[in-house]
Design a protein around this motif. Structure first.
Motif, PDB file in Angstrom:
ATOM      1  N   HIS A 126      -1.187  10.237   5.192  1.00 31.33           N
ATOM      2  CA  HIS A 126      -0.077  11.089   4.661  1.00 31.33           C
ATOM      3  C   HIS A 126       1.349  10.492   5.099  1.00 31.33           C
ATOM      4  CE1 HIS A 126      -1.626  15.015   3.311  1.00 31.33           C
ATOM      5  NE2 HIS A 126      -2.607  14.585   3.862  1.00 31.33           N
ATOM      6  N   GLY A 127       2.261  10.942   4.665  1.00 29.99           N
ATOM      7  CA  GLY A 127       3.788  10.683   4.997  1.00 29.99           C
ATOM      8  C   GLY A 127       4.535  10.511   3.710  1.00 29.99           C
ATOM      9  N   ASN A 128       5.952  11.026   3.866  1.00 34.48           N
ATOM     10  CA  ASN A 128       6.820  10.787   2.845  1.00 34.48           C
ATOM     11  C   ASN A 128       7.357   9.643   2.722  1.00 34.48           C
ATOM     12  OD1 ASN A 128       8.295  11.671   4.960  1.00 34.48           O
ATOM     13  ND2 ASN A 128      10.072  11.687   3.826  1.00 34.48           N
ATOM     14  N   ASN A 129       7.279   8.748   3.621  1.00 38.60           N
ATOM     15  CA  ASN A 129       8.122   7.491   3.808  1.00 38.60           C
ATOM     16  C   ASN A 129       7.186   6.193   4.526  1.00 38.60           C
ATOM     17  OD1 ASN A 129       9.883   5.350   2.931  1.00 38.60           O
ATOM     18  ND2 ASN A 129      11.314   5.941   4.987  1.00 38.60           N
ATOM     19  N   LYS A 130       6.006   6.099   4.032  1.00 36.47           N
ATOM     20  CA  LYS A 130       5.151   5.030   4.749  1.00 36.47           C
ATOM     21  C   LYS A 130       5.813   3.533   4.531  1.00 36.47           C
ATOM     22  CE  LYS A 130       1.162   7.695   3.027  1.00 36.47           C
ATOM     23  NZ  LYS A 130       1.877   8.424   2.125  1.00 36.47           N
ATOM     24  N   THR A 131       5.702   2.949   5.840  1.00 37.99           N
ATOM     25  CA  THR A 131       6.328   1.583   5.551  1.00 37.99           C
ATOM     26  C   THR A 131       5.157   0.589   5.063  1.00 37.99           C
ATOM     27  OG1 THR A 131       5.669   1.032   8.033  1.00 37.99           O
ATOM     28  CG2 THR A 131       7.811   2.201   7.625  1.00 37.99           C
ATOM     29  N   PRO A 132       5.892  -0.552   4.468  1.00 40.52           N
ATOM     30  CA  PRO A 132       4.950  -1.584   4.260  1.00 40.52           C
ATOM     31  C   PRO A 132       3.977  -2.054   5.327  1.00 40.52           C
ATOM     32  CG  PRO A 132       7.121  -2.064   3.314  1.00 40.52           C
ATOM     33  CD  PRO A 132       7.335  -0.767   4.176  1.00 40.52           C
ATOM     34  N   ASP A 133       4.502  -2.157   6.386  1.00 44.18           N
ATOM     35  CA  ASP A 133       3.736  -2.527   7.643  1.00 44.18           C
ATOM     36  C   ASP A 133       2.504  -1.383   7.811  1.00 44.18           C
ATOM     37  OD1 ASP A 133       4.796  -4.740   7.861  1.00 44.18           O
ATOM     38  OD2 ASP A 133       6.000  -4.107   9.917  1.00 44.18           O
ATOM     39  N   GLU A 134       2.780  -0.070   7.680  1.00 42.91           N
ATOM     40  CA  GLU A 134       1.932   0.783   7.718  1.00 42.91           C
ATOM     41  C   GLU A 134       0.807   0.703   6.503  1.00 42.91           C
ATOM     42  OE1 GLU A 134       4.148   4.592  10.177  1.00 42.91           O
ATOM     43  OE2 GLU A 134       4.512   4.069   7.846  1.00 42.91           O
ATOM     44  N   ILE A 135       1.303   0.598   5.285  1.00 43.76           N
ATOM     45  CA  ILE A 135       0.186   0.513   4.414  1.00 43.76           C
ATOM     46  C   ILE A 135      -0.630  -0.671   4.422  1.00 43.76           C
ATOM     47  CG2 ILE A 135       0.280   0.004   1.720  1.00 43.76           C
ATOM     48  CD1 ILE A 135       2.830   1.748   1.564  1.00 43.76           C
ATOM     49  N   GLU A 136      -0.015  -1.908   4.847  1.00 39.73           N
ATOM     50  CA  GLU A 136      -0.795  -2.879   5.370  1.00 39.73           C
ATOM     51  C   GLU A 136      -2.003  -2.689   6.321  1.00 39.73           C
ATOM     52  OE1 GLU A 136      -0.860  -6.167   4.078  1.00 39.73           O
ATOM     53  OE2 GLU A 136       1.451  -6.784   3.375  1.00 39.73           O
ATOM     54  N   GLN A 137      -1.469  -2.016   7.338  1.00 35.63           N
ATOM     55  CA  GLN A 137      -2.322  -1.468   8.131  1.00 35.63           C
ATOM     56  C   GLN A 137      -3.616  -0.896   7.871  1.00 35.63           C
ATOM     57  OE1 GLN A 137      -0.586   1.048  11.259  1.00 35.63           O
ATOM     58  NE2 GLN A 137      -2.469   1.314  12.381  1.00 35.63           N
ATOM     59  N   ALA A 138      -3.287   0.087   6.859  1.00 33.86           N
ATOM     60  CA  ALA A 138      -4.133   0.996   6.341  1.00 33.86           C
ATOM     61  C   ALA A 138      -5.192   0.424   5.445  1.00 33.86           C
ATOM     62  CB  ALA A 138      -3.724   2.175   5.780  1.00 33.86           C
ATOM     63  N   LEU A 139      -4.688  -0.732   4.469  1.00 41.00           N
ATOM     64  CA  LEU A 139      -5.319  -1.590   3.619  1.00 41.00           C
ATOM     65  C   LEU A 139      -6.360  -2.288   4.429  1.00 41.00           C
ATOM     66  CD1 LEU A 139      -2.641  -2.357   0.938  1.00 41.00           C
ATOM     67  CD2 LEU A 139      -4.764  -0.679   0.708  1.00 41.00           C
ATOM     68  N   GLU A 140      -5.993  -2.948   5.350  1.00 40.26           N
ATOM     69  CA  GLU A 140      -6.690  -3.910   6.293  1.00 40.26           C
ATOM     70  C   GLU A 140      -7.858  -3.240   6.937  1.00 40.26           C
ATOM     71  OE1 GLU A 140      -4.025  -5.894   8.569  1.00 40.26           O
ATOM     72  OE2 GLU A 140      -3.095  -7.118   6.800  1.00 40.26           O
ATOM     73  N   ALA A 141      -7.567  -1.918   7.345  1.00 36.61           N
ATOM     74  CA  ALA A 141      -8.646  -1.075   7.956  1.00 36.61           C
ATOM     75  C   ALA A 141      -9.596  -0.563   7.041  1.00 36.61           C
ATOM     76  CB  ALA A 141      -7.767  -0.002   8.813  1.00 36.61           C
ATOM     77  N   GLY A 142      -9.146  -0.326   5.787  1.00 36.28           N
ATOM     78  CA  GLY A 142     -10.000   0.263   4.855  1.00 36.28           C
ATOM     79  C   GLY A 142     -10.252   1.736   4.886  1.00 36.28           C
ATOM     80  N   ILE A 143      -9.041   2.147   5.067  1.00 33.00           N
ATOM     81  CA  ILE A 143      -8.986   3.738   5.263  1.00 33.00           C
ATOM     82  C   ILE A 143      -9.448   4.452   3.804  1.00 33.00           C
ATOM     83  CG2 ILE A 143      -7.199   3.733   6.827  1.00 33.00           C
ATOM     84  CD1 ILE A 143      -5.435   5.101   4.689  1.00 33.00           C
ATOM     85  N   GLY A 144      -9.925   5.577   3.880  1.00 31.61           N
ATOM     86  CA  GLY A 144     -10.632   6.079   2.609  1.00 31.61           C
ATOM     87  C   GLY A 144      -9.662   6.743   1.521  1.00 31.61           C
ATOM     88  N   LEU A 145      -8.356   7.342   1.813  1.00 30.50           N
ATOM     89  CA  LEU A 145      -7.418   7.936   1.021  1.00 30.50           C
ATOM     90  C   LEU A 145      -5.999   7.715   1.347  1.00 30.50           C
ATOM     91  CD1 LEU A 145      -7.570   9.954  -1.403  1.00 30.50           C
ATOM     92  CD2 LEU A 145      -7.594  11.601   0.392  1.00 30.50           C
TER      93      LEU A 145
END
Length: 444
Positions: free
Chosen positions: A108-127
């Motif tokens: 979640h989050g109303n202002n996810k940073t590029p670094d956070e999105i990269e972190q999530a994609l690399e971790a393979g989060i589900g949603l």
């Protein structure tokens, strides 16, 4: 003070939590101390699951970790079979370090940073729960660069206002969260999501507020979301849409004035509304998702303090000071949160005087409780403040350079430290003195 879960008063007049005397916990681990009743946490989780099982609908329960996020809590949630929602890279990191299954992490989050999105994609989060057009574009681009397709829900504002504090009401039109159904941006978001490479729209989401004691708001939200869900499928071609997420916000009892419902009452209302609305609209039932946080951990938490000085102003007020305050519980200062308390080491004694509990921070506003009845207090008594399991540890700070308390889980007479008490060395570990301060340049 109302006793939640396994809490009770034993024959010696001592408050007992999870089979252990609170005063003994204070002696062993020090104060302030956050104490969590593990059995009550698990009991509440299982109550939500049982209510959904009874409904026959497909469902997903994601624990809202912003309420209380530690590695041990993430591990407990994983063991109970829930998903988890996170709102920052730090919460995500905590869950991943606890070996939480990444496919069950919702970001979640109303202002996810590029670094956070990269972190999530690399971790393979589900949603990913997408909250803005900017995020939708950014997520799509970053996922495409990695050759991935990220599953998303769109967070919508259904225009539902519920009776709660203005700071924790989020479903109305005037909110920093979500795409508005009424203003048309929700429809635009669906259209854009369907055209954006790197994302797959699987659900729509709303969260109407927190500390809600009735079901009408949820029923109204379901009705508006159902209409939008079916429109998105039929008019906009959202073929992968399968999840209706109605968020959380289920209330808990802080004081006698609060009258929350049991988990089954909230879930029955939501699932019955889903069945009614989707039957009326002539389409199959979606998977129903919720995100409880406060209701899972709030009642399970008790904070223990040691009482120190008192100040009696005749005809005005008696102040009782404790060894914590707004640094470990900023909620009263932030939005006038109200709590109950008792003297844990003399829990069987009748209250005889009205006092107010003051924190030790150098702020006049550092008041934990205004006007609570207690037995005549003595320095060294242990004060137990109930229902501090949600947002207290999460919001704790080092204001006045106070160290943050330890956290223990208790169950069946066992007490386990899940967060160590900070030390004074922890307070200065990030401090750096510039070399020029040490070479005498500014001392001449």
């Amino acid at each position: 003070m109302y006793l939640h879960g396994t809490s009770r008063v034993n024959e010696a007049g001592q408050l007992v939590i999870g089979g252990t005397e609170a005063a003994e916990l204070a002696k062993r681990f020090g104060t302030p101390l956050y104490v969590y009743d593990e059995a009550l946490i698990r009991q509440t989780i299982r109550a939500y699951k049982a209510a959904f099982e009874k409904s026959g609908l497909r469902y997903d329960i994601a624990y809202a970790s912003k309420a209380f996020c530690t590695m041990a809590m993430c591990r407990l949630v994983a063991d109970e079979g829930l998903s988890i929602d996170v709102v920052s890279g730090g919460e995500m990191y905590t869950a991943l370090k606890a070996n939480f299954p990444p496919e069950r992490i919702h970001f979640h989050g109303n202002n996810k940073t590029p670094d956070e999105i990269e972190q999530a994609l690399e971790a393979g989060i589900g949603l990913f729960v997408v909250d803005s057009f900017h995020e939708l574009q950014l997520l799509g681009a970053l996922a495409t660069e990695k050759g991935l397709v990220a599953d998303i829900e769109l967070r919508l504002s259904p225009g539902v206002e519920v009776h709660t504090h203005e700071y924790i009401s989020t479903g109305q039109e005037d909110s920093k969260f979500g795409f508005s159904i009424a203003k048309g941006t929700a429809r635009q978001a669906v259209e854009q999501a369907l055209q954006t490479k790197g994302v797959r729209l699987v659900g729509i989401h709303c969260h109407i507020g927190s500390q809600i004691f009735e079901t009408e708001g949820f029923k109204t939200a379901v009705a508006r979301m159902a209409e939008f869900y079916v429109m998105s499928q039929r008019e906009l071609g959202a073929a992968d849409l399968s999840i209706l997420n109605v968020g959380g916000g289920f209330g808990i009892r802080y004081t006698a004035e609060d009258d929350p419902l049991e988990p089954v009452a909230y879930i029955d209302a939501i699932t019955e509304a889903v069945k009614a609305e989707f039957t009326r609209l002539g389409t199959e039932y979606p998977e129903v998702a919720i995100e409880p946080g406060r209701s899972i951990v709030g009642p399970a938490g008790t904070t223990l303090y040691t009482i120190g000085s008192t100040k009696d102003i005749p005809g005005v007020r008696k102040y009782v000071s404790v060894d914590g305050g707004m640094a470990d519980n900023p909620r009263p200062a932030l939005y006038q949160a109200v709590y109950e308390a008792m003297i844990a080491n003399r829990a069987d004694e009748e209250p005889t005087e009205l006092v107010s509990i003051a924190g030790k921070a150098c702020e006049s506003g550092d008041m934990l409780i205004w006007d609570v009845k207690l037995p005549t207090v003595q320095a060294g008594d242990i004060l137990a403040v109930s229902c501090t399991g949600a947002y207290n540890y999460s919001m704790a700070s080092n204001y006045n350079r106070m160290v943050r308390p330890a956290v223990v889980f208790v169950q069946e007479g066992e007490a386990d430290v899940v967060v160590k008490r900070e030390t004074k060395d922890d307070l200065i570990k990030g401090d750096v003195i510039p070399a020029r301060f040490l070479d005498g340049v500014y001392s001449k």
